[in-house]
Design a protein around this motif. Structure first.
Motif, PDB file in Angstrom:
ATOM      1  N   PHE A  24      -7.368  -6.181 -43.866  1.00 23.70           N
ATOM      2  CA  PHE A  24      -7.811  -5.027 -44.620  1.00 23.70           C
ATOM      3  C   PHE A  24      -6.728  -3.959 -45.073  1.00 23.70           C
ATOM      4  O   PHE A  24      -6.729  -2.787 -44.843  1.00 23.70           O
ATOM      5  CB  PHE A  24      -8.536  -3.994 -43.419  1.00 23.70           C
ATOM      6  CG  PHE A  24      -8.135  -3.755 -42.124  1.00 23.70           C
ATOM      7  CD1 PHE A  24      -8.110  -4.747 -41.059  1.00 23.70           C
ATOM      8  CD2 PHE A  24      -7.785  -2.624 -41.846  1.00 23.70           C
ATOM      9  CE1 PHE A  24      -7.370  -4.616 -40.096  1.00 23.70           C
ATOM     10  CE2 PHE A  24      -7.037  -2.325 -40.666  1.00 23.70           C
ATOM     11  CZ  PHE A  24      -6.934  -3.062 -39.584  1.00 23.70           C
ATOM     12  N   TRP A  35      -3.697   1.868 -26.798  1.00 19.89           N
ATOM     13  CA  TRP A  35      -3.292   1.120 -27.718  1.00 19.89           C
ATOM     14  C   TRP A  35      -4.021   1.586 -29.217  1.00 19.89           C
ATOM     15  O   TRP A  35      -3.309   1.929 -30.182  1.00 19.89           O
ATOM     16  CB  TRP A  35      -3.661  -0.232 -27.397  1.00 19.89           C
ATOM     17  CG  TRP A  35      -3.327  -1.332 -28.672  1.00 19.89           C
ATOM     18  CD1 TRP A  35      -2.025  -1.466 -28.798  1.00 19.89           C
ATOM     19  CD2 TRP A  35      -4.011  -1.870 -29.645  1.00 19.89           C
ATOM     20  NE1 TRP A  35      -1.978  -2.288 -29.822  1.00 19.89           N
ATOM     21  CE2 TRP A  35      -3.209  -2.642 -30.296  1.00 19.89           C
ATOM     22  CE3 TRP A  35      -5.335  -2.034 -29.826  1.00 19.89           C
ATOM     23  CZ2 TRP A  35      -3.497  -3.541 -31.580  1.00 19.89           C
ATOM     24  CZ3 TRP A  35      -5.917  -2.804 -30.814  1.00 19.89           C
ATOM     25  CH2 TRP A  35      -4.770  -3.595 -31.531  1.00 19.89           C
ATOM     26  N   LYS A  72      -1.763   3.442 -32.029  1.00 20.31           N
ATOM     27  CA  LYS A  72      -1.814   2.829 -33.342  1.00 20.31           C
ATOM     28  C   LYS A  72      -2.413   3.476 -34.479  1.00 20.31           C
ATOM     29  O   LYS A  72      -1.686   3.654 -35.556  1.00 20.31           O
ATOM     30  CB  LYS A  72      -2.509   1.305 -33.299  1.00 20.31           C
ATOM     31  CG  LYS A  72      -2.240   0.455 -34.327  1.00 20.31           C
ATOM     32  CD  LYS A  72      -1.268  -0.681 -33.846  1.00 20.31           C
ATOM     33  CE  LYS A  72      -0.240  -0.374 -33.300  1.00 20.31           C
ATOM     34  NZ  LYS A  72       1.032  -1.374 -33.246  1.00 20.31           N
ATOM     35  N   GLY A  98       0.302   3.455 -37.441  1.00 19.62           N
ATOM     36  CA  GLY A  98       0.749   2.289 -37.126  1.00 19.62           C
ATOM     37  C   GLY A  98       0.278   1.022 -37.442  1.00 19.62           C
ATOM     38  O   GLY A  98       0.704  -0.138 -36.793  1.00 19.62           O
ATOM     39  N   GLY A 132      -3.177  -3.034 -41.235  1.00 14.90           N
ATOM     40  CA  GLY A 132      -4.169  -3.892 -41.839  1.00 14.90           C
ATOM     41  C   GLY A 132      -4.106  -5.463 -42.159  1.00 14.90           C
ATOM     42  O   GLY A 132      -4.798  -6.178 -42.757  1.00 14.90           O
ATOM     43  N   CYS A 142      -4.276  -8.875 -34.753  1.00 12.05           N
ATOM     44  CA  CYS A 142      -4.946  -8.288 -33.405  1.00 12.05           C
ATOM     45  C   CYS A 142      -6.443  -8.794 -33.366  1.00 12.05           C
ATOM     46  O   CYS A 142      -7.128  -9.059 -32.262  1.00 12.05           O
ATOM     47  CB  CYS A 142      -4.751  -6.944 -33.190  1.00 12.05           C
ATOM     48  SG  CYS A 142      -5.564  -5.899 -34.499  1.00 12.05           S
ATOM     49  N   ILE A 201     -10.415  -4.224 -34.373  1.00  9.71           N
ATOM     50  CA  ILE A 201      -9.835  -2.805 -34.320  1.00  9.71           C
ATOM     51  C   ILE A 201     -10.668  -2.055 -35.336  1.00  9.71           C
ATOM     52  O   ILE A 201     -11.200  -0.894 -34.980  1.00  9.71           O
ATOM     53  CB  ILE A 201      -8.328  -2.920 -34.526  1.00  9.71           C
ATOM     54  CG1 ILE A 201      -7.800  -1.172 -34.490  1.00  9.71           C
ATOM     55  CG2 ILE A 201      -7.996  -3.337 -36.020  1.00  9.71           C
ATOM     56  CD1 ILE A 201      -6.394  -1.191 -34.328  1.00  9.71           C
TER      57      ILE A 201
HETATM   58  S1  SF4 Z   1      -1.915  -6.286 -35.442  1.00 11.74           S
HETATM   59 FE1  SF4 Z   1      -4.003  -5.082 -35.849  1.00 11.74          FE
HETATM   60  S2  SF4 Z   1      -3.115  -3.064 -35.035  1.00 11.74           S
HETATM   61 FE2  SF4 Z   1      -1.324  -4.360 -35.805  1.00 11.74          FE
HETATM   62  S3  SF4 Z   1      -1.035  -3.990 -37.818  1.00 11.74           S
HETATM   63 FE3  SF4 Z   1      -2.094  -5.853 -37.809  1.00 11.74          FE
HETATM   64  S4  SF4 Z   1      -4.493  -5.049 -37.886  1.00 11.74           S
HETATM   65 FE4  SF4 Z   1      -3.079  -3.143 -37.499  1.00 11.74          FE
END
Ligand code: SF4
Ligand code: SF4
Ligand code: SF4
Lengths: 380, 260
Positions: free
Chosen positions: A169, A329, A333, A345, A348, A352, A362
């Motif tokens: 994203f 978290w 973020k 933070g 995209g 995660c 998220i």
């Molecule tokens: S891992 Fe998740 S929180 Fe970290 S930059 Fe990528 S999408 Fe964003």
């Protein structure tokens, strides 16, 4: 890295091989995507043959699968479980050693290894992630010397994404898919029935110098248009979306939203999300010594806000519940990061989401928690 | 070496167990000399016939309590030990032999022994901490010898050992191992299991078996639900939690939720 505007050029697929060789003879360890244990990870590559040509990945919350592509694209996938922080901000790092002779104790720093990395295939979201970690580690007055060295020594070959993944994203976060940050070179893979070439943008003097040795032709208007169309298509096909309008406030105003309990019921506090995140930077230090107590070492290793010991202060953990850890978290973020560093933070990249064993997303959580006006939807 | 007169006295004790954890100490081939210089190995039946009397500065206790005699003996050991450290899943959680706790042990003795009347055993296999105060518990089935050395070294220098209670996933990610659950669909206990093995099984493309028992605040329920989504049967989930650490509270409760 200063920007040296130079006209983009086009190179043949074969020339990429020369480019890797040139970097190697210039003393760089070339790191790029490669297939291992059914995933596309980042590791040292000997040549272009180590790239996962003809492979792609299919990503969904909690699920990642590699698959064969119908074509022979060299970069026909998105980001995997590793990020460049593995090299720039290593998982374990010895900070110093001490030794004792009689009553004398002496300390020594490890010499920062003169290891120069060339990163091949750095996506736009990843360039943004590196910029975010730069802000953390290169703050005036508290500069991390080793990080500075590794960063200054790195050569970055960015890659414009020709496809978006199921959990991407970056378009929402305004961090991609087009590489616009500092890079030395940026590639766009131009692949069709009758061509396999790369559009190369030159972003630095080092990049320009490297290109001297590579056969290329000036990019035509048609080449640029093809690349532009590809990027527009990628931007239009993001697997995920996050509405960032007023998101910081919406999250900060909802510390007691019931969605925090619902997500905590699914969250394993396993820490995978933070460790795969290219911007998460937290560490702990561990001291060790030999049995006789004559030598000691201090190591730094990645840590996570999902671990109980992470927030341990005298008497116990500040964040003992999973709910408080997840909330820490997500709000750090997406919200407090803005207060702290002036940007989100999150870039995209979707790691995660894909690498959460229970598929916690998220974008979904932030949307639910940030929409306090309407009652939160049911988690199940 | 007799000059090290002030070396702390170390004793190693065995209860119901397979000896694997004590052997980890002998396994420290390269470091064994340093260990014996740092501590005086005063009682270690597995290694030496020289058995010194207590009190001991450090007692390493392997094994679980399964007999009335052992339930007595552990109190004597506690009385003669300044610091008591349990090593391994048996001493810390009751071990694989705690499977008896879910059944009637009389039935087992009747089936297994020709003269069950000679068998004097408790109904349960329980961890040392159910009987006496334990100063430190080192996890694992078997323990990791590097962690054992870390514990001894930390104790000698008066600091907290680095044996973090976080997940095995942490170790996976530190090593750059590809997650078997996400990338292969292989059920893994790593997200609820205490670190210590360096993610040995995932590094070989296997799911974690939970040898180190529950991590701090494990969400076993959410993990079991994920296993089900990956196609695991109730029986598989019950058996996964009912293993070397079957009697560790969080694992026990989760396994009981998957009874037929
Ligand atoms: S891992 Fe998740 S929180 Fe970290 S930059 Fe990528 S999408 Fe964003
Ligand atoms: S959100 Fe997912 S990856 Fe992160 S700690 Fe929770 S379960 Fe683990
Ligand atoms: S393989 Fe297992 S231990 Fe490793 S990250 Fe995945 S779930 Fe966690």
């Amino acid at each position: 890295m200063e920007t040296v505007p130079k006209a983009p050029v086009v190179i043949a697929e074969k020339a990429l091989h020369t480019l890797v060789c040139e970097l190697q003879s210039a003393g760089y360890r070339v790191i790029g995507p490669t297939l291992r244990d059914q995933a596309i990870i980042y590791d040292e590559i000997d040549s272009v043959a180590d790239l996962p040509q003809g492979w792609t990945d299919e990503q969904q919350p909690g699920s990642y699968r590699v698959a064969k592509r119908p074509d022979m694209a060299l970069f026909g996938y998105t980001v995997g479980p590793h990020s460049w922080k593995k090299f720039l901000h290593p998982p374990r790092l010895r900070l110093w050693q001490a030794s004792r002779t009689g009553n004398e104790v002496s300390f020594s720093h490890d010499e920062t290894p003169s290891q120069k990395y060339a990163f091949l295939g750095v996506r736009s979201c990843e360039l943004h992630a590196i910029a975010i970690q730069d802000q953390v580690f290169l703050q005036a007055g508290h500069e991390d010397v080793g990080y500075r060295q590794r960063r200054d020594d790195s050569f970055i070959i960015a890659l414009n994404c020709s496809e978006a993944g199921g959990t991407c994203f970056c378009a929402s976060m305004k961090t991609g898919p087009q590489a616009t940050n500092s890079f030395d070179l940026a590639l766009t893979e131009l692949l069709s029935e009758d061509r396999h070439e790369f559009l190369v943008e030159i972003g630095s003097q080092a990049g320009a110098d490297l290109m001297h040795g590579i056969a290329s032709r000036e990019a035509s208007a048609g080449d640029l248009e093809t690349a532009e169309k590809l990027l527009a298509q990628t931007a239009a096909n993001m697997g995920r979306h996050l509405d960032t309008q007023g998101l910081k406030e919406r999250l900060q105003e909802n510390p007691e939203h019931r969605r925090w309990d619902e997500v905590a019921a699914r969250c394993l506090s396993c820490s995978n999300c933070t460790l795969v995140c290219p911007t998460c930077f937290c560490t702990s230090v561990e001291d060790t010594a030999d049995l006789a107590g004559d030598t000691a070492e201090r190591w730094r290793r990645w840590d996570s806000c999902f671990n109980g010991e992470f927030s341990y202060i005298h008497g116990g953990s500040v964040r003992s519940s999973t709910k408080s850890r997840y909330r820490q978290w997500l709000t750090h973020k997406l919200a407090h990061w803005v207060d702290q560093f002036g940007s989100s933070g999150c870039v995209g990249c979707g790691r995660c989401i894909s690498w959460c064993p229970t598929g916690i997303d998220i974008t979904e959580e932030a949307a639910a928690i940030g929409s306090a006006a309407s009652p939160p939807e049911d988690a199940s | 070496m007799a000059t090290h007169s002030k070396r702390p006295k170390l004793a190693v004790w065995k209860f119901a167990s397979c000896d694997g954890c004590q052997l980890s100490l002998l396994d420290c081939e390269d470091e064994l000399l340093a260990v014996s210089e740092a501590v005086e190995i005063a009682y270690f039946a597995e290694a030496s016939r020289a058995m010194q009397k207590g009190p001991y500065d450090i007692s390493l206790v392997e094994g679980s309590i399964t007999t009335p005699h052992d339930a007595e003996r552990i109190h004597q050991i506690r009385r003669s030990s300044r610091v008591l450290i349990t090593i391994g899943a048996c001493a810390t959680a009751g071990g694989i032999q705690a499977l008896r706790n879910f059944k009637n042990v009389k039935e087992f003795t009747r089936t297994v022994y020709a003269h069950p009347e000679y068998i004097d055993t408790l109904k349960t296999s329980t961890p040392i901490s159910h009987h006496v105060k334990v100063d430190f518990e080192l996890r694992g089935c078997p323990i990791n010898k590097a962690q054992l050395l870390e514990v001894i070294e930390a104790l000698l220098h008066g600091r907290k050992p680095n044996t973090p209670a976080h997940s095995v996933c942490m170790e996976c990610k530190l090593a750059g191992t590809v997650c078997v659950m996400v990338a292969h669909g292989t059920p893994c206990l790593g997200p609820v299991t205490h670190a210590g093995c360096d993610a040995l099984c995932p590094r070989y493309n296997r799911g974690c078996f939970g040898c180190y028992g529950p991590k701090e605040s494990p969400n076993t329920h959410a993990l079991a639900a994920e296993w089900q989504r990956l196609g695991a049967q109730l029986r598989t989930i019950r058996h996964a939690f009912r293993n070397f650490n079957a009697w560790a509270e969080e694992f026990r409760k989760e396994s009981e939720k998957h009874e037929p």
